[in-house]
Scaffold this motif. Sequence first.
Motif, PDB file in Angstrom:
ATOM      1  N   PRO A 207      45.070  36.796  34.377  1.00 22.73           N
ATOM      2  CA  PRO A 207      45.629  37.373  33.153  1.00 22.73           C
ATOM      3  C   PRO A 207      44.714  38.397  32.493  1.00 22.73           C
ATOM      4  N   ALA A 208      43.435  38.416  32.881  1.00 21.14           N
ATOM      5  CA  ALA A 208      42.501  39.397  32.319  1.00 21.14           C
ATOM      6  C   ALA A 208      42.628  40.763  32.979  1.00 21.14           C
ATOM      7  N   CYS A 209      43.377  40.861  34.057  1.00 20.92           N
ATOM      8  CA  CYS A 209      43.540  42.137  34.767  1.00 20.92           C
ATOM      9  C   CYS A 209      44.682  42.916  34.130  1.00 20.92           C
ATOM     10  N   VAL A 210      44.370  43.986  33.438  1.00 12.28           N
ATOM     11  CA  VAL A 210      45.385  44.740  32.706  1.00 12.28           C
ATOM     12  C   VAL A 210      46.077  45.779  33.578  1.00 12.28           C
ATOM     13  N   SER A 211      45.493  46.133  34.715  1.00 13.49           N
ATOM     14  CA  SER A 211      46.107  47.138  35.589  1.00 13.49           C
ATOM     15  C   SER A 211      45.445  47.083  36.950  1.00 13.49           C
ATOM     16  N   TYR A 212      46.121  47.658  37.957  1.00  7.44           N
ATOM     17  CA  TYR A 212      45.515  47.780  39.275  1.00  7.44           C
ATOM     18  C   TYR A 212      44.257  48.647  39.213  1.00  7.44           C
ATOM     19  N   LEU A 213      44.309  49.694  38.424  1.00  8.91           N
ATOM     20  CA  LEU A 213      43.162  50.583  38.272  1.00  8.91           C
ATOM     21  C   LEU A 213      41.964  49.845  37.704  1.00  8.91           C
ATOM     22  N   HIS A 214      42.207  49.007  36.708  1.00  5.45           N
ATOM     23  CA  HIS A 214      41.140  48.232  36.082  1.00  5.45           C
ATOM     24  C   HIS A 214      40.441  47.365  37.127  1.00  5.45           C
ATOM     25  N   CYS A 215      41.224  46.714  37.968  1.00  5.11           N
ATOM     26  CA  CYS A 215      40.648  45.897  39.043  1.00  5.11           C
ATOM     27  C   CYS A 215      39.908  46.766  40.044  1.00  5.11           C
ATOM     28  N   PHE A 216      40.510  47.853  40.449  1.00  6.67           N
ATOM     29  CA  PHE A 216      39.961  48.700  41.502  1.00  6.67           C
ATOM     30  C   PHE A 216      38.594  49.271  41.128  1.00  6.67           C
ATOM     31  N   LEU A 217      38.408  49.610  39.873  1.00  8.75           N
ATOM     32  CA  LEU A 217      37.158  50.243  39.449  1.00  8.75           C
ATOM     33  C   LEU A 217      36.134  49.271  38.883  1.00  8.75           C
ATOM     34  N   HIS A 218      36.585  48.147  38.319  1.00  7.32           N
ATOM     35  CA  HIS A 218      35.697  47.362  37.473  1.00  7.32           C
ATOM     36  C   HIS A 218      35.520  45.901  37.863  1.00  7.32           C
ATOM     37  N   PHE A 219      36.377  45.343  38.710  1.00  8.24           N
ATOM     38  CA  PHE A 219      36.262  43.921  39.032  1.00  8.24           C
ATOM     39  C   PHE A 219      35.276  43.750  40.185  1.00  8.24           C
ATOM     40  N   LYS A 220      34.125  43.209  39.887  1.00  7.06           N
ATOM     41  CA  LYS A 220      33.092  43.131  40.927  1.00  7.06           C
ATOM     42  C   LYS A 220      33.460  42.142  42.022  1.00  7.06           C
ATOM     43  N   GLY A 221      34.274  41.125  41.708  1.00  2.94           N
ATOM     44  CA  GLY A 221      34.723  40.222  42.757  1.00  2.94           C
ATOM     45  C   GLY A 221      35.569  40.943  43.784  1.00  2.94           C
ATOM     46  N   PHE A 222      36.492  41.765  43.310  1.00  2.02           N
ATOM     47  CA  PHE A 222      37.324  42.566  44.210  1.00  2.02           C
ATOM     48  C   PHE A 222      36.469  43.531  45.024  1.00  2.02           C
ATOM     49  N   LEU A 223      35.561  44.246  44.365  1.00  2.00           N
ATOM     50  CA  LEU A 223      34.738  45.235  45.056  1.00  2.00           C
ATOM     51  C   LEU A 223      33.806  44.573  46.059  1.00  2.00           C
ATOM     52  N   ALA A 224      33.238  43.420  45.692  1.00  2.00           N
ATOM     53  CA  ALA A 224      32.354  42.713  46.619  1.00  2.00           C
ATOM     54  C   ALA A 224      33.118  42.263  47.855  1.00  2.00           C
ATOM     55  N   CYS A 225      34.346  41.823  47.665  1.00  2.00           N
ATOM     56  CA  CYS A 225      35.167  41.375  48.797  1.00  2.00           C
ATOM     57  C   CYS A 225      35.479  42.535  49.742  1.00  2.00           C
ATOM     58  N   GLN A 226      35.770  43.703  49.189  1.00  2.00           N
ATOM     59  CA  GLN A 226      36.087  44.855  50.047  1.00  2.00           C
ATOM     60  C   GLN A 226      34.841  45.356  50.772  1.00  2.00           C
ATOM     61  N   ALA A 227      33.701  45.323  50.096  1.00  2.00           N
ATOM     62  CA  ALA A 227      32.457  45.691  50.780  1.00  2.00           C
ATOM     63  C   ALA A 227      32.168  44.712  51.917  1.00  2.00           C
ATOM     64  N   HIS A 228      32.479  43.441  51.683  1.00  2.00           N
ATOM     65  CA  HIS A 228      32.285  42.454  52.747  1.00  2.00           C
ATOM     66  C   HIS A 228      33.198  42.741  53.944  1.00  2.00           C
ATOM     67  N   ARG A 229      34.408  43.163  53.696  1.00  2.00           N
ATOM     68  CA  ARG A 229      35.321  43.456  54.808  1.00  2.00           C
ATOM     69  C   ARG A 229      34.724  44.548  55.707  1.00  2.00           C
ATOM     70  N   ILE A 230      34.134  45.550  55.090  1.00  2.00           N
ATOM     71  CA  ILE A 230      33.487  46.615  55.866  1.00  2.00           C
ATOM     72  C   ILE A 230      32.274  46.064  56.608  1.00  2.00           C
TER      73      ILE A 230
END
Length: 389
Positions: A207-230
């Motif tokens: 519920p704290a995610c206000v937009s896809y953009l907000h997650c894409f740029l600012h959610f470190k859990g999301f970004l860490a997961c994508q870096a791990h995929r690479i």
Amino acid sequence: MFPVTSRRHFTSSLYILRSSSPHNHVLYSSSSFLPSFISSSSPTKHNNNKQSPPMAACIDTCRTGKPQISRDSNRSLDDESGLRYSNYFRSSGYQSINATTQTKTLHTRPLVEDLDLHPNDDVWAKIRQEAKSDIEREPIVSGYYHASIVSQRSLEAALANTLSVKLSNLNLPSNTLFDLFSGVLEQHPEIVESVKRDLLAVKERDPACVSYLHCFLHFKGFLACQAHRIAHELWTQNRKVLALLIQNRVSEAFAVDFHPGAKIGTGVLLDHATAIVIGETAVVGDNVSILHNVTLGGTGKQGGDRHPKIGDGVLIGAGTCILGNITIGEGAKIGAGSVVLKDVPPRTTAVGNPARLLGGKDNPKRHDKDPGLTMDQTSHISEWSDYVI
């Protein structure tokens, strides 16, 4: 040649040589684009017998390629048209990454409409629409959003750019990381599909995610997961030095430590994500939700297959430790602060230290819904504890 005694003197020398060249009309010549320390004095004299070759003016930019805000000295503080920024624009292609300095006026440039969109890329189109809306509400983010989203040609290019900026340091330039990340993403479209599923998961469950953009740029859990995929893809290619380098930078930048050998499914939510640790032989299924300070670790120094296997749709509460080569069944729920050392059957709830099953080992209580999707973390309390407030 002018003596190079400092970066400032070197830049000034380049400009003086460039100004005296007959080809100085090729690049920017307006003084409004030059650093304030450059003198307006006349160029130095040249040897008339030998013509100097044309040289490009040197314009300072940051190491990471972030936009640099400067103000036209001839305009007032309240004049929006006086604000200018310089920004690196990267091509979405992997083979050729050219850093070109562009200068535009804030609030007047084209935003979303000026670039071609992929017709089936709904998530990327939505992110770009959200960027345009945010810029209209908060013009101060215009330069940042332009560099991160609007100037990018695709989701993978934008992700490679964001990760490269956040994970770079003085000895690891963002351009080097961008080349690496964009190359992996373009060669493995299944990773990009996983990125989209993770975006949808975060937007749906947090519920704290206000937009896809907000997650894409600012959610470190999301970004860490994508870096791990690479990093995991590099690990499977036996490029372990690079994979471990990415792991280290992610740990330093995001406080999330995934070994690149770990296997992570799609539709994963890492809520807050701080201090999540996942070991080398761990496996995490699809549609799993993990809160902060969770460890999927081993029980000693033995090698081999030694880390937990997490089934699809599992919810793991904050502060949980799941240790050893054990299985958490599909749709299971692990209460916050639990220490799990044995297998947990599918669609059951384990709580406590050491963890025990609700309803007992012989006849555990089972639920129908996937807690990894519902994020229900409290329905078991009345049946587990007699503590009453």
